[in-house]
Design a protein around this motif. Structure first.
Motif, PDB file in Angstrom:
ATOM      1  N   LYS A 735       0.830  -1.200   0.000  1.00  0.00           N
ATOM      2  CA  LYS A 735       0.000   0.000   0.000  1.00  0.00           C
ATOM      3  C   LYS A 735       0.872   1.261   0.000  1.00  0.00           C
ATOM      4  N   PRO A 736       0.507   2.262  -0.784  1.00  0.00           N
ATOM      5  CA  PRO A 736       1.252   3.531  -0.755  1.00  0.00           C
ATOM      6  C   PRO A 736       1.175   4.155   0.640  1.00  0.00           C
ATOM      7  N   GLN A 737       2.254   4.810   1.040  1.00  0.00           N
ATOM      8  CA  GLN A 737       2.320   5.444   2.351  1.00  0.00           C
ATOM      9  C   GLN A 737       2.848   6.865   2.196  1.00  0.00           C
ATOM     10  N   SER A 738       2.634   7.669   3.215  1.00  0.00           N
ATOM     11  CA  SER A 738       3.175   9.028   3.206  1.00  0.00           C
ATOM     12  C   SER A 738       3.466   9.472   4.630  1.00  0.00           C
ATOM     13  N   ILE A 739       4.437  10.346   4.759  1.00  0.00           N
ATOM     14  CA  ILE A 739       4.771  10.974   6.042  1.00  0.00           C
ATOM     15  C   ILE A 739       4.870  12.475   5.798  1.00  0.00           C
ATOM     16  N   GLU A 740       4.169  13.253   6.604  1.00  0.00           N
ATOM     17  CA  GLU A 740       4.193  14.703   6.468  1.00  0.00           C
ATOM     18  C   GLU A 740       5.011  15.318   7.601  1.00  0.00           C
ATOM     19  N   PHE A 741       5.894  16.255   7.236  1.00  0.00           N
ATOM     20  CA  PHE A 741       6.724  16.985   8.188  1.00  0.00           C
ATOM     21  C   PHE A 741       6.300  18.451   8.139  1.00  0.00           C
ATOM     22  N   ASP A 742       5.850  18.957   9.280  1.00  0.00           N
ATOM     23  CA  ASP A 742       5.390  20.346   9.366  1.00  0.00           C
ATOM     24  C   ASP A 742       6.424  21.137  10.163  1.00  0.00           C
ATOM     25  N   PHE A 743       7.000  22.193   9.551  1.00  0.00           N
ATOM     26  CA  PHE A 743       8.007  23.012  10.232  1.00  0.00           C
ATOM     27  C   PHE A 743       7.347  24.072  11.106  1.00  0.00           C
ATOM     28  N   GLU A 744       8.048  24.443  12.172  1.00  0.00           N
ATOM     29  CA  GLU A 744       7.562  25.518  13.033  1.00  0.00           C
ATOM     30  C   GLU A 744       7.408  26.815  12.242  1.00  0.00           C
ATOM     31  N   GLN A 745       8.416  27.098  11.407  1.00  0.00           N
ATOM     32  CA  GLN A 745       8.416  28.274  10.550  1.00  0.00           C
ATOM     33  C   GLN A 745       8.830  27.842   9.147  1.00  0.00           C
ATOM     34  N   PRO A 746       8.466  28.588   8.125  1.00  0.00           N
ATOM     35  CA  PRO A 746       8.933  28.238   6.772  1.00  0.00           C
ATOM     36  C   PRO A 746      10.450  28.139   6.730  1.00  0.00           C
ATOM     37  N   ARG A 747      10.942  27.109   6.057  1.00  0.00           N
ATOM     38  CA  ARG A 747      12.384  26.828   6.026  1.00  0.00           C
ATOM     39  C   ARG A 747      12.855  26.707   4.582  1.00  0.00           C
TER      40      ARG A 747
END
Length: 837
Positions: A735-747
């Motif tokens: 199955k396709p998978q994904s991981i999302e990384f959200d930064f505190e501030q734009p980087r």
């Protein structure tokens, strides 16, 4: 570097007859240097290596690197085979639309030919003969050789811009690599002819060179509407190669062509864009004789400068020498890393502003270091000044050797001076110029150890070896014994052909034995650990020996059995950089002899970038590693240092250092070359708590696991490492998978690396992966702009790294998309996201 076989000095004297030079150059007739002034290198196959340091590398070259390189350039061979089928009317699939794949194959052939000159090998020779037949059959009757344009496969490729090849032969020479490819063919052909006496490749090369002369300088009705193309290539190489053809064949046409290509660069064509289309990128901003600074793509630049040195040496053209002196000074004063690395900037793979020499972000392409060696060895032959061999030695022993692991089967394309544990060598590259350049350079190193005039012998690189040197009054046999670059003693036994034979024996006194590690204005020692060098002849010390242009000259009448010893003490030295190098401000680099040392996490606390060195001691412990892959390598032990922990507390520690060329041979870990001198500088460079990422979420996480484990900072030993936490999508197989990384501030994201988990069962490296990014919380996902030479690899036991394309790429979120294999789930041990601070 290059060979002068039976051609001898008469080849150079024949230049006196060359009268007609290219009209646009405005230069005078070619003038040959007097024979007595020529400095001639002893060819590498005339030097017998008797050491372990280089002999082991030659052994690996033959047993590992060359076979691996031939295997991994089979696609290029297949392209040529398909081109031959096309020309013969057999039909079948067309070759790929690659601009430069064939150049990598030609470099491997060149490296293999050098090995044949050291020792014939029927199997290897037959392999090259088979390839020679394919290459010859892929060449048009008029001499043109470039699969995409011969067969029409260019139609699937970009035609213009930085990745273009034009819609017809030589229509986009600024980036097509047509002349670059055949230049490497010329070098391979020359080497193979010298090794075997066979003309199979040499005939192809000469046919091509005469074709190029017609098309570019005379006019050929079949090309460019019959008008001379009259344009220098976008990637320099053919200039060097034409000089080699001249040396091998004695045909002065090829030397004329090399000079013509130099004469028209920056004169007949100047691109007007930016980046890879800027005039500086391929050194086309000015005529070569008016250039005074190193700019643009570093590999292109060093190949150009090496060719200028060649032509100057053979023609005594003082206008080239003036420009070369200024360019060399600009490099060594403002643009060279302490490892001899050149081209600090990603994107253009080249020189940035003066004093812009980053460490972690350094590019330092292995090919550029190879070019640095080529350039400086030629400058030495031109000027008889040891400072050039000092630079060549530093580049060779540090940056070049770092380009391949100690087992000879994994490679660096990029050579940073600092790592946070994201960098690992690769087994190969889509653009494979670096491994193949190593394949052709390493066998030639013995050809850089000795040179001579009619009455002087120059000893330039030191290691156990022997050779015969032809002087005007008779041959001289030299036997050298040394474990250099770690040994402080170099012993020579002199055996002249005649009793009381007069000549000068010149021994290089390296810059590192004086007040600075490498020539130029960038680096100087800051310690007081210097110890004087000395020279001994037949057991008696030579008093008052003076260094002139980097050499001490021993002028005397020599007899059989005379012995000379050069003692070069190698204390641990501490270097500081010019204060204008911001990345190295308040930092020190540690060296010993010609070797730059670094610290790896595997020998120290995991993150060596948290260590600083406040004191410069004089009694560091030197020991020889006697186990594993580092056996025989001299290391620095227990150097007093300080360590800043994750909470900011300072602790006492010791640092263990290894040669920079030997890093990343025992697994991935952190690494550093330039150490802070104080706590303030150290704290500015490290993070105490992971603040960049505000949240991580996965499409699915296996029970009992946590996706946050992928940013724990723990470095895997291998892909099946069960000693550290991991994330997997088990039991969701296929199955396709994904991981999302959200930064505190734009980087500003510079690179992204994934270390895959693989238990060889239910969790395996994925079929593929990609990245997407979003500029803010509300905008949609867009593809990550991957750098042109990077690929989304799925290799085990290493980080799989992609860089952004060099432009600012500021985002708030990144999503890792994973296509799992049909019968397996996906797994990750560690992710590293590098952002600009």
């Amino acid at each position: 570097m290059y060979k002068i076989l039976s051609l001898n000095l008469c080849l150079c004297l024949s230049l006196c007859n060359v009268n007609n030079m290219y009209a646009q150059s405005g230069q005078t007739k070619i003038k040959a240097k007097p024979a007595a002034d020529l400095l001639i290198p002893i060819a590498f196959n005339k030097v017998k290596l008797e050491d372990q340091f280089w002999r082991q590398r030659i052994k690996l070259q033959k047993e590992v690197l060359i076979p691996v390189a031939f295997e991994r350039t089979q696609d290029a061979a297949e392209d040529l085979r398909r081109t031959a089928n096309y020309l013969s009317g057999k039909g079948g699939p067309l070759p790929s639309d690659s601009r430069y794949a064939s150049s990598d194959l030609f470099k491997v052939i060149e490296g293999a030919a050098y090995l044949l000159q050291i020792g014939r090998d029927k199997k290897l020779e037959q392999e090259i003969d088979n390839l020679a037949k394919i290459i010859a059959a892929a060449q048009q009757k008029d001499g043109y050789l470039y699969p995409p344009h011969i067969t029409g496969s260019y139609k699937t490729a970009p035609l213009w811009g930085g990745s273009g090849m034009g819609d017809r032969p030589y229509s986009w020479e600024v980036h097509s690599h047509e002349l670059y490819n055949i230049g490497h063919l010329y070098e391979a052909a020359a080497a193979y002819y010298q090794a075997t006496g066979k003309r199979n490749l040499l005939d192809v090369a000469e046919k091509s060179a005469k074709h190029v002369n017609r098309v570019f300088f005379e006019g050929d009705p079949a090309y460019n509407n019959g008008k001379p193309v009259n344009q220098a290539p976008g990637h320099q190489e053919i200039e060097l190669a034409l000089v080699k053809l001249y040396r091998v064949t004695g045909n002065r046409l090829y030397l004329d062509m090399a000079r013509k290509f130099l004469d028209i660069r920056g004169v007949t064509y100047k691109p007007g864009g930016k980046g890879v289309m800027s005039p500086e990128y391929a050194q086309q901003q000015l005529p070569v004789r008016a250039q005074d600074k190193a700019v643009g793509h570093a590999v292109r630049a060093t190949y150009l400068y090496a060719a200028m040195s060649d032509v100057d040496a053979l023609t005594d053209d003082p206008t080239l020498g003036v420009a070369l002196d200024k360019i060399w000074a600009n490099i060594t004063d403002t643009r060279m890393h302490i490892t001899g690395g050149l081209g600090a900037i990603h994107g253009i793979e080249g020189f940035g502003d003066e004093f812009l020499l980053p460490n972690k972000e350094a590019y330092n392409e292995t090919c550029a270091a190879v070019g640095n060696v080529f350039f400086n060895q030629r400058m030495f032959l031109l000027n008889k000044d040891g400072k050039y061999m000092d630079v060549a030695e530093v580049a060779l022993l540090n940056n070049v050797l770092a380009g391949v692991n100690l087992e000879g089967n994994k490679f660096f394309y990029v050579n940073p001076l600092q790592s946070e544990g994201m960098v690992d060598r690769s087994h190969w590259f889509g653009t494979a110029c670096c491994p193949t350049n190593l394949a052709r350079l390493i066998p030639q190193v013995s050809g850089m150890m000795y040179a001579h005039t009619q009455s002087d012998i120059y000893c330039t690189f030191y290691t156990s070896s022997s050779t015969d040197i032809p002087l005007s009054l008779g041959n001289v046999h030299l036997k050298q014994v040394s474990k250099y670059p770690f040994d402080e003693s170099v012993k020579l036994e002199v055996t002249p052909a005649r009793a009381n034979q007069p000549f000068a024996l010149k021994l290089r006194i390296p810059s590192w034995a004086g007040s600075q590690f490498v020539p130029g204005g960038l680096y100087k020692y800051t310690d007081h650990n210097a110890r004087p060098w000395s020279i001994w002849v037949n057991g008696k010390q030579v008093q008052g020996a003076k260094v002139d242009k980097g050499f001490v000259s021993i002028n005397r009448k020599w007899n059989v059995g005379d012995r000379v010893e050069l003692r070069l003490p190698m204390p641990v030295r501490y270097t500081v950089a010019d204060d204008r190098v911001e990345a190295d401000r308040n930092r020190i680099a540690i060296t010993r002899g010609p070797i730059v040392y670094c610290a790896e996490g595997i020998d120290n606390r995991a993150d060596v970038n948290r260590s600083y060195v406040p004191a410069q001691i004089t009694n560091a412990t030197i020991s020889t590693d006697d186990t594993g892959v580092l056996a025989g390598v001299e290391v620095i032990k227990n150097l007093p240092a300080k360590y800043i922990d994750m909470k900011g507390a300072v602790q006492n520690t010791d640092l263990n250092l290894i040669p920079y060329y030997a890093w990343d041979n025992r697994g991935v870990s952190t690494m550093n070359v330039w150490f802070p001198e104080n706590e303030v500088t150290a704290k500015q460079a490290v993070v105490f708590l992971p603040k960049e990422i505000s949240s991580i979420k996965a499409s699915h996480t296996n029970e009992g696991e946590n996706v946050i484990a992928v940013v724990s900072g723990k470095f895997p030993k291998k892909s099946f490492d069960t000693s550290i936490e991991r994330w997997t999508s088990y039991p969701q197989k296929g199955k396709p998978q994904s991981i999302e990384f959200d930064f505190e501030q734009p980087r500003d994201v510079k690179s992204f690396a994934v270390y895959w988990y693989d238990d060889q069962g239910g969790v395996q490296v994925p079929e593929s992966w990609t990245l997407e990014a979003a500029a803010d919380a509300t905008s949609g996902w867009k593809p990550f702009p991957v750098y042109s030479t990077d690929i989304y690899s799925t290799l085990k036991d290493q980080f799989n790294l992609v860089h952004s394309d060099g432009d600012a790429f500021i985002v708030k979120k990144i999503r890792l998309n994973i296509v799992a294999k049909a019968n397996a789930a996906a797994g990750i041990l560690q992710v590293k996201v590098e952002t600009k601070k």
